[in-house]
Scaffold this motif. Structure first.
Motif, PDB file in Angstrom:
ATOM      1  N   VAL A 111      58.233   7.242 -67.315  1.00 29.71           N
ATOM      2  CA  VAL A 111      59.591   6.874 -66.902  1.00 29.71           C
ATOM      3  C   VAL A 111      60.513   8.095 -66.913  1.00 29.71           C
ATOM      4  CG1 VAL A 111      61.633   5.529 -67.529  1.00 29.71           C
ATOM      5  CG2 VAL A 111      59.364   4.475 -67.628  1.00 29.71           C
ATOM      6  N   ARG A 112      60.474   8.853 -67.997  1.00 28.50           N
ATOM      7  CA  ARG A 112      61.354  10.016 -68.088  1.00 28.50           C
ATOM      8  C   ARG A 112      60.990  11.076 -67.042  1.00 28.50           C
ATOM      9  NH1 ARG A 112      63.803   6.681 -69.955  1.00 28.50           N
ATOM     10  NH2 ARG A 112      64.284   6.305 -72.144  1.00 28.50           N
ATOM     11  N   THR A 113      59.711  11.263 -66.807  1.00 29.00           N
ATOM     12  CA  THR A 113      59.287  12.206 -65.766  1.00 29.00           C
ATOM     13  C   THR A 113      59.773  11.746 -64.404  1.00 29.00           C
ATOM     14  OG1 THR A 113      57.313  12.787 -67.038  1.00 29.00           O
ATOM     15  CG2 THR A 113      57.304  13.328 -64.693  1.00 29.00           C
ATOM     16  N   SER A 114      59.660  10.450 -64.146  1.00 32.33           N
ATOM     17  CA  SER A 114      60.116   9.898 -62.874  1.00 32.33           C
ATOM     18  C   SER A 114      61.612  10.110 -62.683  1.00 32.33           C
ATOM     19  CB  SER A 114      59.784   8.401 -62.812  1.00 32.33           C
ATOM     20  OG  SER A 114      60.242   7.828 -61.616  1.00 32.33           O
ATOM     21  N   ALA A 154      48.993  16.566 -56.331  1.00 33.09           N
ATOM     22  CA  ALA A 154      48.923  15.208 -55.771  1.00 33.09           C
ATOM     23  C   ALA A 154      49.316  14.169 -56.808  1.00 33.09           C
ATOM     24  CB  ALA A 154      47.505  14.932 -55.279  1.00 33.09           C
ATOM     25  N   ALA A 155      49.325  14.555 -58.099  1.00 31.19           N
ATOM     26  CA  ALA A 155      49.716  13.625 -59.164  1.00 31.19           C
ATOM     27  C   ALA A 155      51.218  13.406 -59.216  1.00 31.19           C
ATOM     28  CB  ALA A 155      49.223  14.152 -60.509  1.00 31.19           C
ATOM     29  N   SER A 156      51.977  14.127 -58.395  1.00 36.47           N
ATOM     30  CA  SER A 156      53.436  14.050 -58.463  1.00 36.47           C
ATOM     31  C   SER A 156      53.980  12.648 -58.265  1.00 36.47           C
ATOM     32  CB  SER A 156      54.062  14.996 -57.432  1.00 36.47           C
ATOM     33  OG  SER A 156      53.758  16.343 -57.724  1.00 36.47           O
ATOM     34  N   CYS A 157      53.335  11.847 -57.440  1.00 42.68           N
ATOM     35  CA  CYS A 157      53.866  10.501 -57.175  1.00 42.68           C
ATOM     36  C   CYS A 157      53.388   9.469 -58.194  1.00 42.68           C
ATOM     37  CB  CYS A 157      53.514  10.054 -55.765  1.00 42.68           C
ATOM     38  SG  CYS A 157      51.757  10.012 -55.407  1.00 42.68           S
ATOM     39  N   LEU A 158      52.636   9.921 -59.225  1.00 42.21           N
ATOM     40  CA  LEU A 158      52.169   8.977 -60.236  1.00 42.21           C
ATOM     41  C   LEU A 158      53.286   8.525 -61.168  1.00 42.21           C
ATOM     42  CD1 LEU A 158      48.678  10.428 -61.223  1.00 42.21           C
ATOM     43  CD2 LEU A 158      49.147   8.228 -60.122  1.00 42.21           C
ATOM     44  N   ALA A 159      54.192   9.436 -61.517  1.00 48.41           N
ATOM     45  CA  ALA A 159      55.230   9.082 -62.478  1.00 48.41           C
ATOM     46  C   ALA A 159      56.106   7.917 -62.010  1.00 48.41           C
ATOM     47  CB  ALA A 159      56.078  10.305 -62.817  1.00 48.41           C
ATOM     48  N   LEU A 535      54.701  19.111 -60.949  1.00 45.75           N
ATOM     49  CA  LEU A 535      55.130  17.834 -60.386  1.00 45.75           C
ATOM     50  C   LEU A 535      56.451  18.021 -59.648  1.00 45.75           C
ATOM     51  CD1 LEU A 535      54.481  15.598 -63.532  1.00 45.75           C
ATOM     52  CD2 LEU A 535      52.909  16.035 -61.635  1.00 45.75           C
ATOM     53  N   ARG A 536      56.473  17.575 -58.385  1.00 46.10           N
ATOM     54  CA  ARG A 536      57.699  17.684 -57.581  1.00 46.10           C
ATOM     55  C   ARG A 536      57.602  16.665 -56.451  1.00 46.10           C
ATOM     56  NH1 ARG A 536      57.799  23.127 -55.181  1.00 46.10           N
ATOM     57  NH2 ARG A 536      58.389  23.841 -57.267  1.00 46.10           N
ATOM     58  N   LEU A 537      58.680  15.945 -56.197  1.00 45.93           N
ATOM     59  CA  LEU A 537      58.652  14.906 -55.169  1.00 45.93           C
ATOM     60  C   LEU A 537      59.128  15.389 -53.813  1.00 45.93           C
ATOM     61  CD1 LEU A 537      59.844  11.619 -56.932  1.00 45.93           C
ATOM     62  CD2 LEU A 537      57.522  12.407 -56.448  1.00 45.93           C
ATOM     63  N   ALA A 538      59.704  16.551 -53.744  1.00 44.91           N
ATOM     64  CA  ALA A 538      60.291  17.015 -52.482  1.00 44.91           C
ATOM     65  C   ALA A 538      59.267  17.066 -51.365  1.00 44.91           C
ATOM     66  CB  ALA A 538      60.937  18.385 -52.679  1.00 44.91           C
ATOM     67  N   SER A 539      58.066  17.517 -51.662  1.00 42.47           N
ATOM     68  CA  SER A 539      57.031  17.631 -50.620  1.00 42.47           C
ATOM     69  C   SER A 539      55.672  17.437 -51.262  1.00 42.47           C
ATOM     70  CB  SER A 539      57.099  18.990 -49.934  1.00 42.47           C
ATOM     71  OG  SER A 539      56.977  20.021 -50.894  1.00 42.47           O
ATOM     72  N   VAL A 540      55.385  16.198 -51.619  1.00 43.28           N
ATOM     73  CA  VAL A 540      54.089  15.895 -52.226  1.00 43.28           C
ATOM     74  C   VAL A 540      53.001  16.152 -51.204  1.00 43.28           C
ATOM     75  CG1 VAL A 540      52.673  14.091 -53.249  1.00 43.28           C
ATOM     76  CG2 VAL A 540      55.109  14.175 -53.745  1.00 43.28           C
TER      77      VAL A 540
END
Length: 541
Positions: A111-114, A154-159, A535-540
């Motif tokens: 949750v905190r990572t997300s 690729a694990a970036s969208c797991l959080a 981990l980064r959501l900008a460009s998974v």
């Protein structure tokens, strides 16, 4: 060799250890900070204004680093050579308390990572012991994260734990996943009656079911998610069907369209996939269909892990089902085993499944040790509606007598014993064709039989009640079927007929079963995989 877990600390020793635990300024944190400073970098430490209070923060670069101690964040099992977190606590009297605490910590890490990712931060989570073993590698990972062009994992969208739900039915899988902290962002099913149920209960947060046939759905229609679920049609795989398999043109071949979408998503494909179907798929056409199913996942870039769960461990319904968790093959789960050790992995892989695994060594197995679910406490009588015997839903005496006469001598004898009781005794009945005749088969072990899709009258399950020298019968109600699926509070649309409602529940997944998978497999694995990477959501990717 697998290490046998022992409770290596006494109560006094464990209490002393807990008193020494620091939340900030631990030795690995200090070592990492010193290594970064030696490279000329400046940063803040222990920033209380950010979610989770990251240990090291490069505010200008919007990069946050967390140093997680293995014990409190559920990673100590790997240090001790164990197969899973459960093995860390062999004492049953302590296990539930400690697992609840540590599992809660793992979920909170996600949750905190997300929250950090959603705010545009890049996050690096590191195990404390990994820093102690190789601080230079940890520093290099952080320095890569500081580069704007760094390719995130690729694990970036797991959080965020977002889900795309295929063959969504009435949304029972969604109910289970959202209870476990996951969030559905896309749902697809082309059955109008099921969509009615779904909208009645779950069309919130802007997620309205896509009602197209799955073959009409394109990869670009699917948002970037952590998990794709597919409880695809079992019509051509079930022992009760024609077993035409996954051949093109069959109803069950819709699965092929689903895996085609995964392939088309390419680098955006979800890290996890969860499949559900009947156990009969293992042997459908001598195992050919199960092999095709897994090959499709392999070709889409996944490793596979099959196991069996029965709803009877959670609710009073016998409903064994085959599940497959698939993980992107560019991610490396901890503690997973190959097929050579499959017999020892978990009791949820019975001999027939183990045999399939051993005889197909070319498939991309990655098997995770799983605990055995605790036994349920509910029985059939506990989920029944209080319907007076004069209610017209109870059958006439003539119709009930015909049902009794369709029973075998053995089952009629059981009925006579039930009638001797002053308190009501309950069982369930299915009609089946045996040697060209319709036979009524009675079950009195406190479980309902497996709910089915009533395409014909024989699929409707009958409640049988007996006491004080009398017996009565009626169909299970839609509400009782909802309870047997662990969906007690689901709203049943007024416009839905009894048969439509029975079909909706009989074609669904058992809610507590899917929640158990999320709690014991998906969430722990997600928490493991977000560590040791950028981990980064900008460009998974």
């Amino acid at each position: 060799m697998t290490t046998v877990a022992t409770d290596f600390l006494t109560t006094t020793e464990r209490s002393a250890l807990m008193r020494r635990v620091k939340s900030t300024g631990t030795r690995p944190e200090l070592e990492l900070a010193a290594a970064l400073k030696s490279r000329g970098h400046t940063f803040e430490v222990h920033c209380d204004d950010l979610p989770g209070k990251p240990d090291i923060v490069f505010r200008r670069h919007r990069v946050a680093v967390f140093v997680d101690g293995e014990f409190w964040h559920g990673g100590q099992w790997r240090l001790r050579g164990l197969r899973s977190l459960d093995d860390q606590f062999p004492d049953a009297t302590k296990r539930a308390k400690w697992l609840a605490k540590l599992e809660g910590n793992r979920a909170r890490d996600l949750v905190r990572t997300s929250e950090m990712l959603a705010a545009g931060w890049t996050v690096v989570r590191l195990w404390a012991r990994d820093i102690e073993r190789d601080a230079s590698s940890a520093v290099e990972l952080i320095l890569r994260a500081l580069a704007p062009a760094c390719r995130p994992s690729a694990a970036s969208c797991l959080a965020p734990r977002h889900v795309a739900e295929f063959f969504a039915g009435i949304g029972l899988a969604r109910i289970a996943l959202e209870e476990a902290g996951w969030s559905v962002r896309f749902a697809n099913d082309n059955a109008e009656d099921k969509i009615l149920f779904y909208k009645e209960n779950l069309s919130v947060g802007g997620v309205v079911p896509d009602s197209r046939d799955v073959q009409e759905v394109a990869a670009e229609d699917i948002p970037t998610v952590a998990l794709a679920t597919a409880c695809f049609p079992c019509t051509d795989l079930s022992l009760a069907g024609d077993q035409r398999g996954l051949e093109p043109g069959t109803e069950s071949s819709a699965y092929l369209a689903f895996t085609a979408i995964l392939r088309e998503m390419k680098s955006r494909r979800p890290p996890f996939v969860l499949l559900e179907n009947v156990v009969g798929m293992i042997h459908s056409r001598d195992g050919l269909d199960f092999r095709i199913c897994l090959e499709q996942l392999r070709d889409a870039g996944y490793t596979v892990d099959p196991f069996l769960l029965d709803a009877k461990w959670f609710v009073p319904q016998s409903r064994p089902r085959l599940f497959v968790v698939a993980v992107r093959d560019d991610l490396s789960p901890l503690g997973h085993q190959n097929q050579a050790e499959s017999e020892a992995i978990t009791s949820l892989r019975p001999p027939r499944l183990v045999q399939f695994i051993k005889t197909h060594p070319d498939l991309p197995w990655s098997l995770r040790p799983l605990p055995t679910p605790e036994k349920r406490t509910l029985r059939l009588k506990d989920i029944l509606e209080d319907i007076p015997l004069h209610d017209p839903r109870w059958w006439t005496s003539e119709r009930t007598l015909r049902l009794y006469q369709q029973m075998s001598d053995k089952h009629r004898k059981i009925v006579r014993e039930m009638m001797k009781s002053k308190r009501p005794k309950y069982g369930t009945v299915f009609r089946r064709m045996r040697y060209g005749e319709s036979m009524a088969e009675l079950r009195t072990d406190g479980l309902a039989g497996c709910l089915r899709t009533p395409k014909g009258g024989s699929a409707r399950q009958i409640l049988f009640r007996a006491s004080s020298g009398k017996y009565h019968a009626r169909l299970l109600t839609p509400r009782e079927c909802a309870r047997l699926m662990g969906a007690d509070d689901v709203c049943i649309p007024e416009s839905s007929s009894v048969n439509t409602s029975l079909f909706a529940f009989g074609d669904g997944v058992c809610v507590p079963v899917v929640k158990w998978i999320a709690d014991n497999y998906l969430t722990p694995l997600a928490a493991e995989l977000i560590r040791g990477c950028v981990l980064r959501l900008a460009s998974v990717p």
